[in-house]
Design a protein around this motif. Structure first.
Motif, PDB file in Angstrom:
ATOM      1  N   GLU A   1       0.830  -1.206   0.000  1.00  0.00           N
ATOM      2  CA  GLU A   1       0.000   0.000   0.000  1.00  0.00           C
ATOM      3  C   GLU A   1       0.867   1.259   0.000  1.00  0.00           C
ATOM      4  OE1 GLU A   1      -4.018  -1.305   2.406  1.00  0.00           O
ATOM      5  OE2 GLU A   1      -2.215  -0.889   3.587  1.00  0.00           O
ATOM      6  N   MET A   2       1.907   1.262   0.794  1.00  0.00           N
ATOM      7  CA  MET A   2       2.771   2.450   0.897  1.00  0.00           C
ATOM      8  C   MET A   2       3.531   2.696  -0.404  1.00  0.00           C
ATOM      9  SD  MET A   2       4.287   1.785   4.720  1.00  0.00           S
ATOM     10  CE  MET A   2       3.224   1.235   6.050  1.00  0.00           C
ATOM     11  N   PHE A   3       4.065   1.642  -0.994  1.00  0.00           N
ATOM     12  CA  PHE A   3       4.816   1.802  -2.240  1.00  0.00           C
ATOM     13  C   PHE A   3       3.908   2.149  -3.420  1.00  0.00           C
ATOM     14  CE2 PHE A   3       8.189  -0.525   0.011  1.00  0.00           C
ATOM     15  CZ  PHE A   3       9.290   0.229  -0.356  1.00  0.00           C
ATOM     16  N   SER A   4       2.606   1.925  -3.279  1.00  0.00           N
ATOM     17  CA  SER A   4       1.671   2.188  -4.379  1.00  0.00           C
ATOM     18  C   SER A   4       1.133   3.608  -4.370  1.00  0.00           C
ATOM     19  CB  SER A   4       0.491   1.198  -4.314  1.00  0.00           C
ATOM     20  OG  SER A   4       0.954  -0.122  -4.524  1.00  0.00           O
ATOM     21  N   ASN A   5       1.569   4.449  -3.432  1.00  0.00           N
ATOM     22  CA  ASN A   5       1.153   5.853  -3.439  1.00  0.00           C
ATOM     23  C   ASN A   5       1.831   6.572  -4.594  1.00  0.00           C
ATOM     24  OD1 ASN A   5      -0.469   5.688  -1.085  1.00  0.00           O
ATOM     25  ND2 ASN A   5       1.364   5.821   0.206  1.00  0.00           N
ATOM     26  N   GLU A   6       1.024   7.008  -5.545  1.00  0.00           N
ATOM     27  CA  GLU A   6       1.581   7.598  -6.762  1.00  0.00           C
ATOM     28  C   GLU A   6       2.140   8.988  -6.509  1.00  0.00           C
ATOM     29  OE1 GLU A   6       0.328   8.043 -11.480  1.00  0.00           O
ATOM     30  OE2 GLU A   6      -1.092   7.286 -10.002  1.00  0.00           O
ATOM     31  N   THR A   7       1.476   9.759  -5.686  1.00  0.00           N
ATOM     32  CA  THR A   7       1.933  11.108  -5.352  1.00  0.00           C
ATOM     33  C   THR A   7       1.829  11.313  -3.846  1.00  0.00           C
ATOM     34  OG1 THR A   7      -0.282  12.023  -5.671  1.00  0.00           O
ATOM     35  CG2 THR A   7       1.204  12.054  -7.579  1.00  0.00           C
ATOM     36  N   GLY A   8       2.480  12.367  -3.363  1.00  0.00           N
ATOM     37  CA  GLY A   8       2.449  12.694  -1.947  1.00  0.00           C
ATOM     38  C   GLY A   8       1.636  13.950  -1.690  1.00  0.00           C
ATOM     39  N   SER A   9       1.439  14.245  -0.431  1.00  0.00           N
ATOM     40  CA  SER A   9       0.652  15.411  -0.035  1.00  0.00           C
ATOM     41  C   SER A   9       1.513  16.672  -0.071  1.00  0.00           C
ATOM     42  CB  SER A   9       0.105  15.198   1.370  1.00  0.00           C
ATOM     43  OG  SER A   9       1.182  15.100   2.295  1.00  0.00           O
ATOM     44  N   GLU A  10       0.871  17.802   0.194  1.00  0.00           N
ATOM     45  CA  GLU A  10       1.593  19.074   0.228  1.00  0.00           C
ATOM     46  C   GLU A  10       2.622  19.089   1.357  1.00  0.00           C
ATOM     47  OE1 GLU A  10       0.681  23.848   0.839  1.00  0.00           O
ATOM     48  OE2 GLU A  10      -0.962  22.457   0.380  1.00  0.00           O
ATOM     49  N   SER A  11       2.257  18.535   2.514  1.00  0.00           N
ATOM     50  CA  SER A  11       3.211  18.487   3.621  1.00  0.00           C
ATOM     51  C   SER A  11       4.392  17.582   3.292  1.00  0.00           C
ATOM     52  CB  SER A  11       2.510  18.001   4.897  1.00  0.00           C
ATOM     53  OG  SER A  11       1.955  16.707   4.706  1.00  0.00           O
ATOM     54  N   PHE A  12       4.180  16.523   2.518  1.00  0.00           N
ATOM     55  CA  PHE A  12       5.268  15.649   2.096  1.00  0.00           C
ATOM     56  C   PHE A  12       6.220  16.407   1.169  1.00  0.00           C
ATOM     57  CE2 PHE A  12       6.822  12.182  -0.847  1.00  0.00           C
ATOM     58  CZ  PHE A  12       7.703  11.614   0.067  1.00  0.00           C
ATOM     59  N   GLN A  13       5.662  17.229   0.284  1.00  0.00           N
ATOM     60  CA  GLN A  13       6.504  18.021  -0.609  1.00  0.00           C
ATOM     61  C   GLN A  13       7.341  19.024   0.176  1.00  0.00           C
ATOM     62  OE1 GLN A  13       6.867  17.191  -3.748  1.00  0.00           O
ATOM     63  NE2 GLN A  13       5.267  15.617  -3.510  1.00  0.00           N
ATOM     64  N   ARG A  14       6.756  19.602   1.225  1.00  0.00           N
ATOM     65  CA  ARG A  14       7.521  20.527   2.064  1.00  0.00           C
ATOM     66  C   ARG A  14       8.660  19.788   2.769  1.00  0.00           C
ATOM     67  NH1 ARG A  14       2.350  22.681   3.744  1.00  0.00           N
ATOM     68  NH2 ARG A  14       2.572  21.505   5.711  1.00  0.00           N
ATOM     69  N   PHE A  15       8.397  18.561   3.192  1.00  0.00           N
ATOM     70  CA  PHE A  15       9.422  17.761   3.847  1.00  0.00           C
ATOM     71  C   PHE A  15      10.565  17.448   2.879  1.00  0.00           C
ATOM     72  CE2 PHE A  15      11.042  13.454   4.872  1.00  0.00           C
ATOM     73  CZ  PHE A  15      11.672  13.748   6.080  1.00  0.00           C
ATOM     74  N   LEU A  16      10.238  17.080   1.640  1.00  0.00           N
ATOM     75  CA  LEU A  16      11.283  16.806   0.646  1.00  0.00           C
ATOM     76  C   LEU A  16      12.110  18.051   0.370  1.00  0.00           C
ATOM     77  CD1 LEU A  16       9.359  14.595  -1.958  1.00  0.00           C
ATOM     78  CD2 LEU A  16      10.907  13.837  -0.150  1.00  0.00           C
ATOM     79  N   HIS A  17      11.445  19.192   0.313  1.00  0.00           N
ATOM     80  CA  HIS A  17      12.162  20.449   0.082  1.00  0.00           C
ATOM     81  C   HIS A  17      13.116  20.744   1.230  1.00  0.00           C
ATOM     82  CE1 HIS A  17      12.925  24.468  -1.430  1.00  0.00           C
ATOM     83  NE2 HIS A  17      12.618  24.965  -0.229  1.00  0.00           N
ATOM     84  N   LEU A  18      12.740  20.305   2.441  1.00  0.00           N
ATOM     85  CA  LEU A  18      13.597  20.492   3.606  1.00  0.00           C
ATOM     86  C   LEU A  18      14.836  19.597   3.524  1.00  0.00           C
ATOM     87  CD1 LEU A  18      13.551  22.035   6.363  1.00  0.00           C
ATOM     88  CD2 LEU A  18      12.607  19.953   7.354  1.00  0.00           C
ATOM     89  N   LEU A  19      14.666  18.378   2.989  1.00  0.00           N
ATOM     90  CA  LEU A  19      15.779  17.435   2.911  1.00  0.00           C
ATOM     91  C   LEU A  19      16.845  17.878   1.920  1.00  0.00           C
ATOM     92  CD1 LEU A  19      14.079  13.909   3.002  1.00  0.00           C
ATOM     93  CD2 LEU A  19      15.313  15.050   4.847  1.00  0.00           C
TER      94      LEU A  19
END
Length: 918
Positions: free
Chosen positions: A210-228
């Motif tokens: 289920e986790m690997f099948s998430n095609e896109t992430g949420s807005e908060s996930f995008q903010r987290f990636l931008h932080l990394l």
């Protein structure tokens, strides 16, 4: 900051000093800060068990209170452990410089390689030999001091590394190409660049499919990636790629990449890797993230509703999972962190703050990246990875040995020893050697440049990290101190120092005050403020004695300037039966009584002083006490040993009733002696020819006694169990650990979470819980002065926060004893010809090392201001005599009171916020 300021106790209400809190805490440590091991079972939506595993769970909680709020974040120090700019020695110190490499086989016929270079420590004019020994079990690195008059041989270096027996004696390798092979051996220690997985998980998802099948992430996930890190295009990417395809786009079009303190990091982000609607298992995504040692799981929803378990992720490779949550609260974003590490992974830092909630995004990013890197390094020490590395290293060393053996028989020059003198060689031979060295250096410099361009070097790591104040940074305490220091101890904010001109009391910014003249030669001292005592061992040989003074009497002499005491004024202060003593020790936690053990040759004399803690604070006791406290001490018993002790430490038993112990070091062993019965028990035997005892430090892990045994290059932790049937249980346990210093120290200081080793020119700082190196500070002409509370040392330079990796290293010479004229290293001279560098006294505040939650000012004996306490009725009491240590019960009371104050302030703070928002 406001919450911290709210609990700061003002000076006039101060009831104890910072030393009281921290002097005890320096020897208290706990592995609970790094989580506890739990059996975690994952199940599907129907409740059927899928998988189970044992993981250490870190959630920033000590188990007492899990209802944390974001504003109570307590700082933890964030350090890269075993940083490459301190551990990649061959790349840093050897390549591009003339050095010597040797080959040999040990008694078990296992080949080994040894490399030795003479280098200048960070341009501090401190020549040292850096030595690396490569064996199938791993690498061993040590520093040895350089002496132009002392002969140094290969065998003496190997003996320092506990390698004394050989099947074939070492021979030198002259071929310049050996540098390539040794660089490959060093690279087996681990990569300088890293790849980590990032898995996006929606609220309620229970399986990895289920986790690997998430095609896109949420807005908060995008903010987290931008932080990394930064979003980069993979096609045509020329930096570190972490196994991703940068030519054909088979692993996606974009990824997240960053550079942190010189390390290149590529993140394998699940939503950026190729997605397949037909393949429910998302094999392409699992192929990358499932082969990452550490994976971040970004969890949507609240932590209370999360059912994530590491066993949900099917992977034979991943050992550590970071679970992070992002929540918005009152127009702020809070990041929460929880970490799962497989049971076999050694402890690694930094520990999560309590609570594990971050409001500052930059602090959160730094913490996560450091924890990720340290976690992968720790995983490489697990049996699965370390055995694989050892097999690879053994194969490489044996292959290299077979390749080098024919050349050794052809070239007879390799028979020269490490101490052979080149200037005495024939002129033709000298010219050949000069040409060989020139080619050797040229190839080494080319290798170093190639490694740097390829991105596999960490030469600039120390200068690329973010700037911050490190806990071990020193402060100037006294400039241009001209006297020789014998010993010292802190007295409030002052320092009582025994020098060649007498005993001086030094306070920062004030002229020194002479307390005793030079006829009184103090070799060892303790200032015990709570007990109003000064204990000192004076003179030497048969004339040595133990003296005891009242601090209040000494302070009175200072304030009234009546007299400077001499040796002949101290006759009434001599403790009976201590004549001829060469060593003494006191108990660290003197809650109900002070215990002193005095060593007179091979005889131990046990002396105690009973006291009532309340009586020391009363006016009548202070006024009516006789000037000499000798009569208050009581002789208990004598204990005979087989040899005079070199090191001695008192260990408090759990009850204090017939279970107190004395740790003594002599010959080749550490023994435990029962204070009540005098029986001795073997604690640790040292299997080496020569032993240099350094210290035995009593530490208390979660209240249970333990010892840090320090000798030669080794620091070993041994758990000391309570007496059972009259004898201590001193067998090795799973809690024991050991590590090695890079240089033999003459003193070791423990200040949790750090343990500091002092040598003549450096301070090596490691973590107590795992022995990992954090920092090495080069300090010329270093002498540790005092360390029972704040750390004082004498040197020509202070300790800075970061190392200087861009310093120019001096070239080595083929003969350490008599360098040739054409290759003799040049040291930068002092600014003025004949100038002698002045020495200063520096201080490293203990509060910076161990941290504190309540700040209390110290009273200086030289200050005219009197610190008073206030009773419940508001009446000020007499001045308080400060202690350098509290009992463990008192320390816990302080911690509980502090915690209640913080929670009370916090409740009021959030009540106001909720009222305003309503």
């Amino acid at each position: 900051t406001e919450l911290h300021s709210a609990v700061v106790v003002s000076e006039r209400f101060c009831s104890s000093s910072v030393s009281e809190d921290l002097g005890c805490r320096r020897g208290e440590f706990s592995r609970k800060h790094y989580g506890s091991v739990e059996l975690l079972i994952s199940s599907d939506a129907d409740g059927a068990i899928q998988r189970a595993g044992r993981f250490r769970v870190e959630n920033g909680s000590s188990g007492e209170n899990t209802d944390y709020a974001p504003a109570t974040w307590h700082r933890t120090d964030v350090h890269l452990e075993n940083p490459e700019y301190h551990t990649r020695w061959y790349l840093k110190y050897f390549l591009g410089k003339v050095h010597q490499n040797y080959i040999g086989t040990d008694a078990e016929k296992n080949p080994f390689f040894l490399s030795v270079v003479l280098s200048d420590q960070n341009s501090k004019r401190i020549p040292q030999y850096h030595s690396i020994l490569w064996r199938k079990t791993g690498t061993q690195k040590i520093c040895l001091p350089y002496s132009p008059t002392k002969t140094l041989s290969v065998k003496s270096i190997l003996s320092a590394m506990s390698l004394d027996k050989f099947e074939k004696s070492p021979r030198e390798i002259f071929h310049p190409e050996i540098q390539k092979d040794l660089l490959v051996l060093e690279e087996q220690e681990g990569s300088v660049n890293f790849k980590f997985g990032v898995l996006y998980a929606k609220d309620g998802q229970l399986t990895d499919d289920e986790m690997f099948s998430n095609e896109t992430g949420s807005e908060s996930f995008q903010r987290f990636l931008h932080l990394l890190g930064d979003k980069i295009t993979l096609k045509g990417w020329s930096g570190y790629r972490g196994g991703l395809d940068t030519k054909n786009g088979t692993t996606g079009t974009h990824s997240i990449y960053t550079v942190f303190q010189g390390h290149e990091i590529m993140f394998h982000v699940s939503t950026m890797l190729p997605y397949s609607r037909e393949n429910k298992q998302q094999v392409e995504r699992k192929r990358h993230i499932g082969n990452d040692i550490v994976t971040i799981v970004f969890q949507e929803g609240e932590e209370s509703s999360s059912a994530f378990k590491p066993s949900m992720i099917r992977s034979h490779f991943t050992r550590i999972f970071f679970q992070t949550f992002s929540n918005d609260f009152f127009m702020c974003t809070f990041n929460r962190l929880k970490i799962f590490s497989e049971e076999t992974v050694p402890l690694f830092g930094p520990p999560l703050p309590s609570p594990p909630v971050f409001t500052n995004h930059q602090e959160f990013r730094n913490f996560v990246l450091v924890k990720l890197i340290n976690g992968e390094k720790a995983t490489l020490e697990t049996p699965t990875f370390s055995q694989k590395r050892q097999r690879t290293l053994d194969m490489l060393i044996r292959s290299l040995y077979q390749d080098m053996t024919p050349d050794l028989h052809k070239n007879m020059l390799n028979r020269r020893s490490f101490s052979d003198v080149l200037p005495e060689s024939p002129k033709s031979t000298r010219k050949k050697e000069e040409a060989r060295q020139a080619e050797f250096v040229r190839l080494g410099q080319a290798l170093k440049l190639k490694t740097t361009v390829k991105g596999d070097t960490t030469a600039n790591l120390a200068t690329t990290g973010f700037c911050k104040k490190e806990p071990w940074e020193s402060q100037s305490f006294c400039s241009n101190f001209p006297h020789e220091v014998v010993c010292a101890d802190s007295w409030g904010q002052s320092l009582l120092v025994s020098t060649d001109v007498g005993i001086l009391l030094i306070d920062e910014g004030q002229p020194s005050v002479q307390v005793f003249d030079k006829t009184l030669q103090i070799k060892q001292m303790h200032v015990l403020e709570t007990l109003d005592l000064l204990i000192a061992r004076t003179d030497k040989g048969k004339d040595s004695r133990l003296l005891v003074f009242r601090l209040s009497a000494v302070q009175k002499d200072i304030e009234t300037k009546q007299m400077i005491r001499s040796k002949y004024d101290c006759r009434e202060n001599k403790l009976e039966r201590t004549k001829g003593c060469h060593l003494y020790a006191i108990n660290t936690h003197h809650g109900s009584e002070l215990r002193i053990v005095v060593a007179i040759r091979n005889k131990l004399l046990l002396v105690t002083k009973k006291y009532n803690p309340h009586s020391t604070l009363s006016s009548t006791s202070l006024l009516s006490s006789p000037e000499s406290p000798v009569e208050e001490f009581q002789y208990i018993r004598e204990i005979c040993l087989s040899d005079p002790p070199v090191v001695m430490t008192l260990v408090d038993g759990p009850t204090g009733d017939s279970d107190n112990m004395i740790c003594v070091a002599y010959r080749h062993q550490f023994d435990l002696v029962n204070e009540s019965t005098g029986e001795s028990y073997r604690l640790h035997h040292i299997e080496t020819n020569r032993v240099n005892f350094v210290a035995a430090i009593d530490v208390y892990e979660d209240g249970e006694a333990g010892l840090l045994l320090c000798y030669n290059y080794v620091c070993q932790y041994r758990k000391v169990y309570p007496f059972s049937g009259g004898s201590p249980l001193v067998q090795p346990s799973a809690y024991d650990f050991h590590f090695s210093w890079n240089q033999v120290p003459y003193a070791v200081v423990c200040a949790f979470p750090y343990v500091l080793a002092f040598t003549t020119d450096s301070i090596e700082i490691r973590l107590v819980v795992n022995g990992n190196l954090v920092h090495t500070a080069v300090v010329p002409e270093l002498q540790l002065v005092a360390s029972r509370s704040d750390i004082y040392f004498k040197a020509t330079a202070a300790v800075s926060g970061s190392s200087d990796s861009s310093s120019k290293e001096m070239s080595s010479k083929s003969s350490p004893q008599t360098p040739t004229a054409y290759e003799k290293p040049e040291f930068s001279p002092p600014s003025l010809e004949g100038e002698v560098p002045c020495k200063n006294l520096y201080k490293i505040p203990l509060s910076n090392l161990v941290g504190r939650s309540i700040e209390r000012p110290l009273k200086s004996p030289l200050a005219s201001k009197v610190i008073t306490t206030t009773t419940s009725s508001g009446i000020a009491s007499l001045p308080v005599m400060h202690s350098l240590s509290l009992s463990r019960v008192e320390m816990k009371e302080i911690a509980n009171r502090t915690r209640k104050e913080l929670l009370g302030k916090l409740s009021s703070f959030f009540s106001v916020i909720l009222f305003i928002s309503y």
